[in-house]
Scaffold this active site. Structure first.
Site, PDB file in Angstrom:
ATOM      1  N   ARG A 229       0.790  -1.294  -0.237  1.00  0.00           N
ATOM      2  CA  ARG A 229      -0.509  -0.598   0.083  1.00  0.00           C
ATOM      3  C   ARG A 229       1.100   1.729  -0.378  1.00  0.00           C
ATOM      4  NH1 ARG A 229      -3.450  -2.441  -1.868  1.00  0.00           N
ATOM      5  NH2 ARG A 229      -5.811  -3.004  -0.394  1.00  0.00           N
ATOM      6  N   HIS A 277      -1.155   0.843  -9.982  1.00  0.00           N
ATOM      7  CA  HIS A 277      -2.314   0.336  -8.724  1.00  0.00           C
ATOM      8  C   HIS A 277      -2.695  -1.110  -9.563  1.00  0.00           C
ATOM      9  CE1 HIS A 277      -3.877  -0.303  -4.752  1.00  0.00           C
ATOM     10  NE2 HIS A 277      -3.583  -1.454  -5.775  1.00  0.00           N
TER      11      HIS A 277
END
Ligand code: NDP
Ligand code: OXD
Length: 314
Positions: A229, A277
Site C-alpha cells: 500500500r 496499482h
C-alpha cells in the site's frame, strides 16, 4: 427487501454492480443489489461490499450481517467496520489473484536481475554496452509478507531458480526459503536481498515501514519492488536513498495518493518505475461469487470464509 450495497468513494463500481445483479438474480433472487448512493432504505442492507467506502456510509447501516472488501486488502474498510464489531469483516483470497501478483513481481525481478534498468538508461544515451549477467540463484529476492500472495510468490521465484527469503509477523516454514519473523528479525532479513518486495498489508505496525531505517538496512545497490500500500512508503526517504546511490531503483505500484499527482517527483525519477496499482486484482465474477457465498454461509449460520482478524488489522 434484503439488500447488498456496493460502495466506493474513489472508484466507479458500475461494472461490478452489473455482475453482482446478474449473479444475485441467478442465485439469490430476493436480494436486491444497490450501488451507492442509490439506497432507499439503509435498514434493509444485509451486506456491504466496499473499496474505500464513502465516509459514514457503513457506520449508519444498522442491520448488517457481512462487511466485505472487494479486494485482498481491508485497510480501506477497517475504520468504518469498527462501528459493527460483531459483524464478520472479510476479504478476497483467490489463487488467480496470487498468480497475477506473481507475474507482476517476476517481471520486476527480471527487470533488475537481467539489468534491463541499466539497458534502458543506456538507450537514452545511445550507449551500446552489455550489462553483466548472472545466473538466477545469484540474485536474492526478499519478500516482506508471506501471506496468500507472498507465499505463492515464494514458490514461483524458487521455481525460476532465484534465492528467496521472507519476513512475516509469525514464523513460517516454506521449502527452500529462509524465513524470518517479527520486528527483531527485520534488519537481519534486509541485509542479504538484492531485491526487496513488499507484500504487506497496511496496519498500524506497517504504516511508513518502508522508510529511512529499512532503506539503510538494505544491501547497497539493492532494489525495491512495492506492491503493498502507498502508506507503507515514505517517499522522501526513498528519493534520498536513490539519490545517494544507496538503492539501485524502485518499481512502485501503489501510492499514498492515487492517482499519483502529476507533480509527484516519482514520475520523472530516472530509476523509478511507476505503475498504476495494476499488479493484480481478482476477476469481478470471483469477487461477486465469494461475497455471495459468504452471505449464504452466514444466513445458514456457518462461519464466513476469509474473515479478517480485526485485532491484527489484516
Ligand atoms: P495476507 O494477510 O494473506 O498476508 C499478509 C502477510 O504480511 C502475512 O505473512 C503477515 O504475517 C505479514 N505481516 C502482516 N503484518 C506484519 C508485520 N507487522 N510484520 C511482519 N509481517 C507482517 O495478505 P495478502 O498476501 O493477501 O495481501 C497482502 C497485501 O497486498 C494486501 O493487504 C494489499 O495491501 C496488497 N495487495 C496489492 C495489490 C496490488 O495490485 N498492488 C493486489 C492485492 C493485494 P503472518 O503470516 O505472520 O500473519
Ligand atoms: C487489493 C488491491 O488489496 O487491489 O486487492 O490492492
Amino acid at each position: 427487501m434484503p439488500t447488498l450495497l456496493i460502495c466506493s468513494a474513489t472508484d466507479d463500481l458500475s461494472d461490478l454492480h452489473v455482475v453482482f445483479r446478474e449473479e444475485a438474480a441467478r442465485r439469490m433472487p430476493a436480494l436486491q443489489v444497490r450501488l451507492w448512493p442509490d439506497l432507499p432504505d439503509p435498514d434493509d442492507v444485509e451486506a456491504v461490499a466496499g473499496w474505500y467506502p464513502p465516509a459514514g456510509v457503513i457506520e449508519r447501516l444498522s442491520n448488517l450481517r457481512l462487511i466485505s472488501s472487494i479486494a485482498a486488502g481491508v485497510d480501506h474498510v477497517l475504520d468504518a467496520a469498527r462501528a459493527h464489531p460483531d459483524v464478520p469483516l472479510c476479504r478476497i483470497v483467490d489463487p488467480a489473484l496470487a498468480a497475477g501478483m506473481a507475474e507482476y513481481v517476476l517481471w520486476a525481478v527480471l527487470y533488475y536481475h537481467r539489468a534491463l534498468d541499466q539497458a534502458l538508461q543506456q538507450q537514452v544515451q545511445r550507449v551500446w554496452k552489455i550489462p553483466s549477467q548472472k545466473p538466477a540463484h545469484q540474485t536474492h529476492v526478499g519478500l516482506m509478507g508471506l501471506g496468500a500472495l507472498g507465499s505463492h510468490l515464494a514458490g514461483v521465484l524458487r521455481g525460476q531458480g532465484f534465492t528467496v527469503s521472507g519476513w512475516s509477523r509469525s514464523a513460517h516454514h516454506i521449502e527452500g526459503v529462509r524465513t524470518y519473523a517479527g520486528d527483531d528479525a527485520l534488519h537481519a532479513f534486509l541485509q542479504a536481498p538484492d531485491i526487496v518486495v513488499c507484500l504487506l498489508p497496511l496496519t498500524d505496525a506497517t504504516r511508513k515501514l518502508l522508510g529511512r531505517d529499512v532503506f539503510a538496512a538494505m544491501k547497497p545497490g539493492a532494489a525495491l519492488v512495492h506492491c503493498g500500500r502507498g502508506e507503507h512508503l515514505v517517499e522522501e526517504d526513498l528519493l534520498m536513498a536513490l539519490d545517494r546511490q544507496h538503492l539501485r531503483g524502485a518499481v512502485l505500484d501503489v501510492f499514498a495518493q492515487e492517482p499519483l499527482p502529476a507533480s509527484n517527483a516519482l514520475w520523472s525519477h530516472p530509476r523509478v518505475v511507476v505503475t498504476p496499482h495494476m499488479a493484480s486484482s481478482a476477476q469481478p465474477s470471483v469477487i461477486v461469487g465469494q461475497i455471495l457465498d459468504n452471505l449464504q454461509r452466514l444466513r445458514r449460520g456457518e462461519a464466513a470464509l476469509h474473515e479478517v482478524d480485526r485485532s491484527r488489522g489484516y
